[in-house]
Scaffold this motif. Structure first.
Motif, mmCIF file in Angstrom:
data_model
loop_
_atom_site.group_PDB
_atom_site.id
_atom_site.type_symbol
_atom_site.label_atom_id
_atom_site.label_comp_id
_atom_site.label_asym_id
_atom_site.label_seq_id
_atom_site.Cartn_x
_atom_site.Cartn_y
_atom_site.Cartn_z
ATOM 1 N N SER A 152 -7.120 -4.796 -2.198
ATOM 2 C CA SER A 152 -8.260 -4.216 -1.484
ATOM 3 C C SER A 152 -9.064 -5.290 -0.754
ATOM 4 O O SER A 152 -9.802 -4.989 0.188
ATOM 5 C CB SER A 152 -9.165 -3.454 -2.453
ATOM 6 N N ARG A 153 -8.935 -6.554 -1.177
ATOM 7 C CA ARG A 153 -9.643 -7.654 -0.518
ATOM 8 C C ARG A 153 -8.847 -8.242 0.639
ATOM 9 O O ARG A 153 -9.420 -8.685 1.634
ATOM 10 C CB ARG A 153 -9.947 -8.766 -1.530
ATOM 11 N N THR A 154 -7.521 -8.253 0.534
ATOM 12 C CA THR A 154 -6.715 -8.924 1.563
ATOM 13 C C THR A 154 -6.219 -7.989 2.655
ATOM 14 O O THR A 154 -5.800 -8.448 3.719
ATOM 15 C CB THR A 154 -5.512 -9.634 0.920
ATOM 16 N N ILE A 155 -6.260 -6.693 2.421
ATOM 17 C CA ILE A 155 -5.688 -5.778 3.402
ATOM 18 C C ILE A 155 -6.465 -5.779 4.719
ATOM 19 O O ILE A 155 -5.893 -5.551 5.797
ATOM 20 C CB ILE A 155 -5.591 -4.338 2.830
ATOM 21 N N ASN A 156 -7.765 -6.087 4.666
ATOM 22 C CA ASN A 156 -8.551 -6.103 5.900
ATOM 23 C C ASN A 156 -8.006 -7.111 6.906
ATOM 24 O O ASN A 156 -7.996 -6.867 8.118
ATOM 25 C CB ASN A 156 -10.014 -6.417 5.600
ATOM 26 N N ARG A 157 -7.564 -8.259 6.404
ATOM 27 C CA ARG A 157 -7.023 -9.279 7.304
ATOM 28 C C ARG A 157 -5.740 -8.780 7.968
ATOM 29 O O ARG A 157 -5.498 -9.036 9.152
ATOM 30 C CB ARG A 157 -6.768 -10.567 6.531
ATOM 31 N N ALA A 158 -4.911 -8.083 7.210
ATOM 32 C CA ALA A 158 -3.677 -7.550 7.786
ATOM 33 C C ALA A 158 -3.984 -6.518 8.869
ATOM 34 O O ALA A 158 -3.326 -6.484 9.923
ATOM 35 C CB ALA A 158 -2.814 -6.926 6.688
ATOM 36 N N LEU A 159 -4.994 -5.692 8.636
ATOM 37 C CA LEU A 159 -5.387 -4.689 9.621
ATOM 38 C C LEU A 159 -5.989 -5.355 10.861
ATOM 39 O O LEU A 159 -5.749 -4.913 11.992
ATOM 40 C CB LEU A 159 -6.380 -3.716 8.997
ATOM 41 N N GLU A 160 -6.746 -6.414 10.645
ATOM 42 C CA GLU A 160 -7.313 -7.166 11.760
ATOM 43 C C GLU A 160 -6.205 -7.771 12.626
ATOM 44 O O GLU A 160 -6.241 -7.677 13.865
ATOM 45 C CB GLU A 160 -8.223 -8.268 11.217
ATOM 46 N N GLU A 161 -5.229 -8.386 11.983
ATOM 47 C CA GLU A 161 -4.128 -8.993 12.723
ATOM 48 C C GLU A 161 -3.309 -7.960 13.487
ATOM 49 O O GLU A 161 -2.711 -8.270 14.531
ATOM 50 C CB GLU A 161 -3.223 -9.769 11.756
ATOM 51 N N ALA A 162 -3.313 -6.722 12.997
ATOM 52 C CA ALA A 162 -2.560 -5.655 13.664
ATOM 53 C C ALA A 162 -3.338 -5.031 14.816
ATOM 54 O O ALA A 162 -2.837 -4.116 15.478
ATOM 55 C CB ALA A 162 -2.171 -4.585 12.656
ATOM 56 N N GLY A 163 -4.575 -5.495 15.053
ATOM 57 C CA GLY A 163 -5.331 -5.021 16.207
ATOM 58 C C GLY A 163 -6.343 -3.935 15.941
ATOM 59 O O GLY A 163 -6.800 -3.259 16.875
ATOM 60 N N ALA A 164 -6.716 -3.720 14.683
ATOM 61 C CA ALA A 164 -7.736 -2.718 14.381
ATOM 62 C C ALA A 164 -9.040 -3.060 15.093
ATOM 63 O O ALA A 164 -9.391 -4.235 15.274
ATOM 64 C CB ALA A 164 -7.970 -2.642 12.876
ATOM 65 N N ALA A 165 -9.767 -2.029 15.518
ATOM 66 C CA ALA A 165 -11.056 -2.240 16.184
ATOM 67 C C ALA A 165 -12.145 -2.646 15.199
ATOM 68 O O ALA A 165 -13.114 -3.325 15.560
ATOM 69 C CB ALA A 165 -11.476 -0.968 16.914
ATOM 70 N N GLY A 166 -12.003 -2.235 13.932
ATOM 71 C CA GLY A 166 -12.985 -2.553 12.911
ATOM 72 C C GLY A 166 -12.602 -1.899 11.600
ATOM 73 O O GLY A 166 -11.649 -1.106 11.531
ATOM 74 N N ILE A 167 -13.334 -2.237 10.568
ATOM 75 C CA ILE A 167 -13.081 -1.725 9.225
ATOM 76 C C ILE A 167 -14.284 -0.902 8.781
ATOM 77 O O ILE A 167 -15.438 -1.340 8.909
ATOM 78 C CB ILE A 167 -12.850 -2.873 8.221
ATOM 79 N N ILE A 168 -14.005 0.287 8.240
ATOM 80 C CA ILE A 168 -15.055 1.139 7.674
ATOM 81 C C ILE A 168 -14.789 1.287 6.184
ATOM 82 O O ILE A 168 -13.699 1.681 5.774
ATOM 83 C CB ILE A 168 -15.068 2.537 8.324
ATOM 84 N N GLN A 169 -15.778 0.959 5.374
ATOM 85 C CA GLN A 169 -15.632 1.092 3.933
ATOM 86 C C GLN A 169 -16.828 1.829 3.358
ATOM 87 O O GLN A 169 -17.830 2.060 4.032
ATOM 88 C CB GLN A 169 -15.516 -0.286 3.267
#
Length: 515
Positions: free
Chosen positions: A199-216
């Protein structure tokens, strides 16, 4: 002649204070604390005006300067001691709005140290993480997040705290809800594990894949309260939404409503900035190289204004110092107030102090630390010091029964391996004690949440803690004996006979805050 007479009166007044018995001094402390309390004003200035005190922010530096100025007004010498540097960051305006299928402003905020957006913000649709078989399947799917906000928290099945269910639901309904929630939590944890990330590292993977942002959404299990910590992305914003709004968006995505949101998060990166502890000192007269330390961490997370974590501990120690300076201006031992920076990131300020000021650790008579909330102190542990019952018990005799009747003692106690800043001193073998207080729903409602604000302070209980701390400090200062540091045997390995060691001190992170 007039000036000489005034000096004589001051001298006589000071002498009369020094001649007081412990009970008389305790009564004077109690009277001053109750009739001339500065706590509401201190709390207003610190929480309402300065606000949250995230390490590395301008508000943290403002707080340190305010504390030095406040001590100076009371005639107490104080300074900000630098202990390292941190990532400088300043929170700006956060707006989170749903634009479609209807227009509504959402309740949430950018996380600490999160990258900001442009002034125009980011408009994008949302996506949830599907249940995938394994990390290979995740890698094949993850490109779908490009240009979208990703919902990364489990939607809660209920926004009601368990005590609400327990009071109003049928027993069968309550048990069914808990069973369903437990199953959902297990399924969510498995879903994240299947991605190959945490749950801590997945944000970086999503960022690298081009996500516009993270909502939690990190619900605290209390009405309206969310845990708000720090972001772990480098380029895209991370925002935390209320349980209610997050659940609504999640349901919309899952049911094909395709919501569109806009996020404006105008934070600023400030580069590397110095970090501080505020140290105030009332010099000792007979034993100036022996010390009593009044300890509280000064920093906070910035979801709320850090009222009970740890504004109440801070104003307790400041008010204690004010009263002692007024009633006990010439203590036998030196009294230090330590308002520590960066406790929240691993006791960094206090750990640095014990490394940088070994003479204080060596000469420590006692340290009293207050951290966990607004409640009155109800527990005092000997922290593993074998003879702590003798000197703490003796000092407690001067405390009014109206206060001691609420306090349970635990001797010799256990040193523990974490806790708050007292642990930095205990790890060095110095007698440091935690003044543990009543919860007042601390864990569910104020600890690291957006609801940790001035209105949660219970001033009667904080005054109680000021009186207790001031009397203990006075008694520790007046005690003709130096406190024993002999340690209790925590445990012995029955096979080897080896004694269990005390926790080893860790070095502070003096250069933190940069990913």
């Amino acid at each position: 002649m007039k000036k000489y007479f005034l000096l004589l009166l001051v001298s006589v007044f000071a002498s009369s204070l020094l001649a007081q018995t412990p009970k008389e001094m305790a009564a004077a402390i109690e009277k001053e604390a109750n009739e001339n309390s500065q706590l509401p004003q201190l709390a207003h200035e610190l929480m309402d005006v300065i606000g949250p005190r995230l390490v590395g922010t301008p508000q943290m530096k403002n707080a340190h300067d305010w504390a030095v100025n406040t001590f100076s007004k009371w005639g107490i010498s104080a300074e900000n001691e630098s202990w390292g540097t941190w990532r400088g960051w300043e929170r700006g305006i956060t707006h989170i709005d749903m634009l479609s299928p209807r227009v509504v402003s959402l309740s949430g905020r950018q996380l600490a140290w999160s990258p900001g957006t442009s002034a125009k913000g980011i408009e994008a649709n949302l996506i949830t993480i599907p249940t995938l078989a394994d990390s290979l399947a995740f890698n094949n799917w993850v490109s779908a997040v490009k240009g979208k906000f990703v919902l990364v928290s489990m939607p809660q099945p209920t926004g009601r705290p368990d005590y609400n269910w327990e009071e109003f639901a049928t027993p069968e309904s309550f048990e069914k809800m808990k069973s369903d929630r437990n199953a959902q939590q297990q399924a969510w944890r498995q879903k994240i594990r299947n991605t190959g990330y945490t749950s801590r590292t997945i944000n970086r993977a999503l960022e690298e894949a081009g996500a516009a942002g993270i909502i939690q959404s990190r619900w605290s299990s209390g009405f309206g309260a969310n845990k708000i910590f720090s972001a772990n992305t480098k380029k895209i914003p991370v925002v935390d939404l209320s349980l209610e709004d997050y659940g609504m968006l999640y349901r919309m995505v899952e049911n094909g409503s395709n919501p569109l949101i806009k996020v404006v998060a105008q934070s600023k990166e400030l580069g590397r900035v110095p970090t501080f502890n505020t140290i105030a000192t009332i010099p000792g007269t007979e034993f100036p190289d022996e010390y009593i330390v009044l300890s509280a961490h000064f920093d906070s997370w910035d979801g709320g204004t850090g009222a009970t974590d740890n504004g109440t501990g801070t104003i307790t120690m400041m008010e204690t110092a004010r009263i002692l300076k007024k009633l006990y201006p010439n203590p036998k031992r030196t009294i230090i107030v330590g308002l520590w920076g960066s406790e929240e990131q691993g006791l960094n300020g206090s750990r640095a102090f014990v490394e940088d000021r070994p003479e204080v650790v060596e000469g420590l008579q006692a340290l009293f630390n207050q951290d966990n909330g607004t409640g009155r102190v109800v527990n005092l542990s000997g922290q593993g010091f074998l003879h702590s019952y003798a000197y703490l018990g003796k000092w407690m005799e001067a405390v009014p029964e109206s206060i001691t009747k609420h306090i349970e003692t635990n001797f010799p106690g256990n040193p523990g391996r974490g806790g708050s800043d007292y642990a930095s001193f205990v790890a060095k073998g110095a007698p440091a004690f935690s003044l543990s207080s009543l919860s007042w729903s601390y864990w569910n409602y104020t600890w690291h949440t957006n609801l940790d604000t001035y209105d949660k302070i219970v001033f009667d209980d904080v005054r109680n803690n000021v009186i207790l701390t001031a009397i203990l400090t006075y008694m520790a200062s007046e005690d003709p004996e130096k406190t024993s540091r002999e340690k209790a045997v925590l445990s012995i390995n029955p096979r080897t006979g080896e004694k269990r060691e005390w926790p080893s001190p860790r070095s502070p992170n003096r250069e933190g805050g940069i990913d």
